[in-house]
Design a protein around this motif. Structure first.
Motif, mmCIF file in Angstrom:
data_model
loop_
_atom_site.group_PDB
_atom_site.id
_atom_site.type_symbol
_atom_site.label_atom_id
_atom_site.label_comp_id
_atom_site.label_asym_id
_atom_site.label_seq_id
_atom_site.Cartn_x
_atom_site.Cartn_y
_atom_site.Cartn_z
ATOM 1 N N ILE A 1 18.300 50.161 63.988
ATOM 2 C CA ILE A 1 19.611 49.301 63.532
ATOM 3 C C ILE A 1 20.623 50.839 64.044
ATOM 4 C CG2 ILE A 1 20.234 48.395 61.839
ATOM 5 C CD1 ILE A 1 17.750 47.549 61.364
ATOM 6 N N THR B 1 24.400 51.518 61.813
ATOM 7 C CA THR B 1 25.364 50.711 61.389
ATOM 8 C C THR B 1 26.203 51.882 61.055
ATOM 9 O OG1 THR B 1 25.780 49.354 59.666
ATOM 10 C CG2 THR B 1 23.557 51.219 59.622
ATOM 11 N N SER C 1 27.322 47.525 55.676
ATOM 12 C CA SER C 1 26.488 46.222 55.516
ATOM 13 C C SER C 1 25.642 46.245 54.612
ATOM 14 C CB SER C 1 25.429 46.980 56.902
ATOM 15 O OG SER C 1 24.930 48.179 56.555
ATOM 16 N N SER D 1 24.865 42.118 55.219
ATOM 17 C CA SER D 1 24.523 42.141 56.206
ATOM 18 C C SER D 1 22.856 42.823 57.176
ATOM 19 C CB SER D 1 24.996 42.167 57.721
ATOM 20 O OG SER D 1 25.829 43.584 57.193
ATOM 21 N N LEU D 2 22.989 43.602 56.461
ATOM 22 C CA LEU D 2 21.770 44.923 56.978
ATOM 23 C C LEU D 2 20.276 43.728 56.450
ATOM 24 C CD1 LEU D 2 20.351 47.181 57.671
ATOM 25 C CD2 LEU D 2 20.959 48.665 55.955
ATOM 26 N N ASP E 1 22.164 55.145 60.046
ATOM 27 C CA ASP E 1 23.209 54.635 58.800
ATOM 28 C C ASP E 1 24.560 55.909 59.364
ATOM 29 O OD1 ASP E 1 22.370 56.844 57.465
ATOM 30 O OD2 ASP E 1 22.417 55.039 56.117
ATOM 31 N N GLY F 1 23.317 47.282 67.138
ATOM 32 C CA GLY F 1 25.583 47.665 66.213
ATOM 33 C C GLY F 1 24.988 47.025 65.414
ATOM 34 N N LEU F 2 25.394 47.228 63.885
ATOM 35 C CA LEU F 2 25.805 46.512 62.842
ATOM 36 C C LEU F 2 26.753 47.243 62.049
ATOM 37 C CD1 LEU F 2 24.971 44.754 60.751
ATOM 38 C CD2 LEU F 2 23.246 46.136 60.352
ATOM 39 N N GLY F 3 28.031 46.441 61.991
ATOM 40 C CA GLY F 3 29.732 46.767 61.459
ATOM 41 C C GLY F 3 30.148 46.780 62.112
ATOM 42 N N ALA G 1 30.519 50.703 65.169
ATOM 43 C CA ALA G 1 29.123 50.824 65.407
ATOM 44 C C ALA G 1 28.441 50.199 66.195
ATOM 45 C CB ALA G 1 28.545 49.561 63.449
ATOM 46 N N THR H 1 30.599 43.513 61.511
ATOM 47 C CA THR H 1 30.883 42.769 59.876
ATOM 48 C C THR H 1 32.224 42.197 59.784
ATOM 49 O OG1 THR H 1 30.527 44.196 59.166
ATOM 50 C CG2 THR H 1 28.301 43.309 59.086
ATOM 51 N N TYR I 1 29.483 37.755 55.750
ATOM 52 C CA TYR I 1 29.496 39.114 56.193
ATOM 53 C C TYR I 1 30.980 39.410 55.355
ATOM 54 C CZ TYR I 1 24.888 38.446 58.712
ATOM 55 O OH TYR I 1 23.634 38.014 58.983
#
Lengths: 367, 367
Positions: A36, A38, A43, A48-49, A67, A95-97, A101, A138, A178
Motif C-alpha cells: 500500500i 500512501t 488516508s 480509506s486505509l 506511507d 496507490g491510495l490517496g 500517491a 481519496t 473518502y
C-alpha cells in the motif's frame, strides 16, 4: 481531430460507496502480497486505509504499507519505497490517496517489475511496465486512476516530469465517502485539475471522437457543479459527480495528453509552491485567448453554461485564490526551458512562440 | 441504473482507413506466429485479408489461415481450427470478418490457452481465458471486436450460446474500406444488430452511467444514419459512422449484456434461418411495448429523432424484410425453453411472464 481515431482505456472502473469492500475478490486475482503506497495522514483519517486493509484481509492478502509519499513525490522516495520492500514478495501495489500517491505507486511498480534498474535510470527510460497497480483516489482531481502517467519530481534538475512508464492501473476504486471530510480548498484545487484535463484534452490536436465524447460529458457535469465551487461547503451528493468528472478528465488525457497550461504550470508548483490545479488554471487567460479551435471552444462554453469566454475566465479568476509574482528574468528562464521541451508544446492546437509563452506567464501574475 | 457504476473496456480501438497497415508494429508485441480465422470468401474479396497479411509480413510474423468459419460457427469448427494448428506455435489469433469470425477466433483462442480441454468441454465451463485476439471486423454490426462474448452453435442441443470465455480482444482495427462492396442487405441486417445492442443495453437493468453515455452517442449516430437504411445504396461516408455506432453498441453490451429480443431471437436464426439482426429486430414490437423504463425510452426516441414509439416501430417494420410463420406449438416450445433460461430473462427491466413472451413471438409473425 485526427482522421484515425483511437481509444485505449483498459482500467476497470468501479465507483460507488463501499465499492472496495463489495468487490474485494477482484484483488485476489492480482496476487497474495500487496504494497500500500500512501501519504502520512489523509488516508488514515478519511477511512480509506481502513477499507483497503479490510478488503485485503477479506481475501487473505498480506500487505506492507509505505506511507511516506508527499504531494510532490521525488525520485528518492520511489527508490526508498522499493528498497524497503524489495524482499517482501510484493505482487501488486495499491496507490491510495491524491494523484501523487497513485503516481508514486505506478513508478514504484516499475522498479518491482524491472529489478536492477534504479529509479533515476527508470526516469530516463521509456515504456517500462509495472507490476499490477490498483488505484484508490481519496479526492477527485488528477484522474491518475485511469491514466498511464506518473508525475515525479527530480530535485537535481529542479523539475517535475512524467516517469514515462506505460501501465494503466488494473482497477480504479472510486468511493466518494473518502472525500466527505476533505478541506474545501483541496476539493477546489483538485477539482480544477480535473477541469483543466477536460479542457486541455478537448482543445488538443490529439483529440479523438472518443476523447471528445468523454470531455463533453465532463463539461456537462462541470456545468452542474460549477456553482458549488464557490463554497463554503461542497455538498456530499455532488462529490459523486465530481469523482466522475475527474475520472472522465483522466480518461481524456490518457488519450490526448495535457496541454500548454500543464506544461507551463509545473514550474510554478515546483518553484513557487502553487497547488498544481491552481498553477494550471492560472495559465488559462493566456491559453484560451490564443486558442484557435473557435468552434470547439464555443461548444465547450455552451456545454459548461458560460455565455462568453470572458465569463469563464472571470469565473476562474474569482475562484483561484493565489499570489504570484515573477521577475522578468524568471519569466524568460521558464519560457526558455519550455521552448526546449518541444514535446509538450507541440501537443497544442498550433505552435506557440516564445513571446506568446512569456505573455501567458505575465497574464497569470498576481503580485 | 445501479448505484455502483462500472466500466471495463480494455480493447484498444483503432479506426480509420488503412489503420491496420499504419499500426502494424502493435502486432509484433503479441507474438511471432499468428492464426488468421476467417470465412471462405468475403475477406478475400474486400481487401481485408490482403491488408492483414501485409501487416503481418511488415512485422515478420509468420501466419496460418483457417478460412472455414460459417455465419453460425459450430463447436466442431472451433475444435477443427485448433487441431489443424495446434502444433504451429500460434501465439495470437486474428479474427477477420463478420461477428461470427471474431466470435470463433475468441473460442479457438481459449483452446490454445487451455490445452487438453476440448471445445465441447470449454463450452460448458466459465471464465476461461484465451491467447491474445486481434479483431478486424469487415462489416459494422456485432460489436464483437470490443466484447468478451463468443456466440457458438451447438447442433446437438439445437442452440446458440455464449462460449463463456472472458477475454476481450487486445486490439480492434476498424477500417471502413472493407465495407465498401458489402451487400446492402448485409449492411442492413448487421446495422440493425448494432441498433439492438444500443437499445437493449440502454433499457437494461445493468445499465451504468458509462454504458448510457456510450449508448446515447450511438443513438445520435443512428439518427444521422436512419434514412440511409432505406437504400438502395449505403453512402461510403456513412460507413465510418456506422462502424462507430456498432463499436459503441459492442462497448455497451460488454457492460450490460443484451436483452430479451436477443434471447428470443436466437432460436429464429437457428430454426428459421432469419439473419441475426433481423430475428432480433423482429421482437421489438413486443419488447418495447412492455418496456417500463418510460423516461429512458422517451429520451432514446428523442435522441434517435422519432416523435413516438409507434414511429420507431413502423420504421423497423418497414425495413425488416422477412417471412416468419410459427405454429402455436413452436411458440410454446420456444417460450418454455426461454423461461428455463432465467439468466437471460432476468437482465430485463422487470420480470416477464410466459404469456408475455409468447405474445412477443406472435407480434413478430409475418406469415
Amino acid at each position: 481531430m485526427n482522421q484515425e481515431t483511437q481509444l485505449y482505456m483498459p482500467t476497470r472502473i468501479i465507483q460507488g460507496p463501499k465499492c472496495l469492500l463489495n468487490n474485494s475478490p477482484l484483488l485476489k486475482r492480482l496476487g497474495k502480497r500487496a504494497l500500500i503506497v500512501t501519504g502520512l495522514t489523509c488516508s488514515k483519517l478519511n477511512g480509506s486505509l481502513e477499507d483497503v486493509i479490510a478488503a485485503l484481509e477479506n481475501e487473505n492478502i498480506r500487505y506492507k504499507i509505505f506511507d511516506q509519499v508527499s504531494d510532490q513525490p521525488t525520485i528518492e522516495t520511489i527508490q526508498e519505497a522499493f528498497e524497503q520492500n524489495q524482499r517482501e514478495g510484493i505482487e501488486f501495489i495499491i496507490g491510495l490517496g491524491k494523484g501523487s500517491a497513485i503516481d508514486a505507486a505506478k513508478a514504484i511498480g516499475v522498479l518491482f517489475r524491472n529489478r536492477g534498474i534504479s529509479a533515476r535510470e527508470a526516469f530516463n527510460m521509456q515504456n517500462l511496465r509495472s507490476i499490477p497497480i490498483v488505484a484508490v483516489p481519496t479526492i477527485a482531481g488528477s484522474g491518475s486512476e485511469v491514466t498511464p502517467y506518473s508525475i515525479i519530481t527530480d530535485h537535481s534538475l529542479r523539475q517535475k516530469k512524467d516517469f514515462g512508464q506505460e501501465s494503466f492501473p488494473k482497477i480504479a476504486f472510486l468511493d466518494p465517502r473518502y472525500m466527505y471530510n476533505a478541506d474545501f480548498s483541496d476539493l477546489l484545487a483538485n477539482g480544477f485539475d480535473a477541469f483543466t484535463h477536460l479542457v486541455e484534452g478537448y482543445l488538443n490536436t490529439k483529440a479523438t471522437f472518443y476523447s471528445d465524447l468523454l470531455a463533453e460529458e465532463g463539461f456537462r457535469l462541470f456545468s452542474k457543479l460549477k456553482a458549488a465551487f464557490f463554497g463554503p461547503q461542497f455538498p456530499h451528493e455532488a462529490m459523486n459527480d465530481l469523482l466522475v468528472m475527474a475520472t472522465l478528465g483522466g480518461m481524456v488525457i490518457a488519450q490526448t495528453g495535457t496541454g500548454l497550461p500543464h506544461a507551463l504550470g509545473y514550474v510554478l508548483t515546483y518553484e513557487k509552491g502553487l497547488a498544481h490545479g491552481v498553477a494550471t488554471a492560472a495559465m488559462y487567460r493566456g491559453y484560451l485567448a490564443q486558442c484557435q479551435e473557435t468552434e470547439k471552444l464555443e461548444r465547450m462554453l455552451e456545454t459548461m453554461g458560460f455565455s462568453t469566454l470572458d465569463t469563464l475566465l472571470d469565473y476562474i479568476s474569482e475562484l483561484m485564490d493565489y499570489r504570484l509574482d515573477l521577475s522578468e528574468e524568471e519569466i524568460q528562464l521558464y519560457t526558455r526551458t519550455m521552448i526546449q521541451n518541444l514535446g509538450r508544446v507541440k501537443t497544442q492546437m498550433h505552435r506557440v512562440t516564445k513571446t506568446q509563452l512569456a505573455e501567458m506567464y505575465r497574464l497569470a501574475l498576481r503580485p
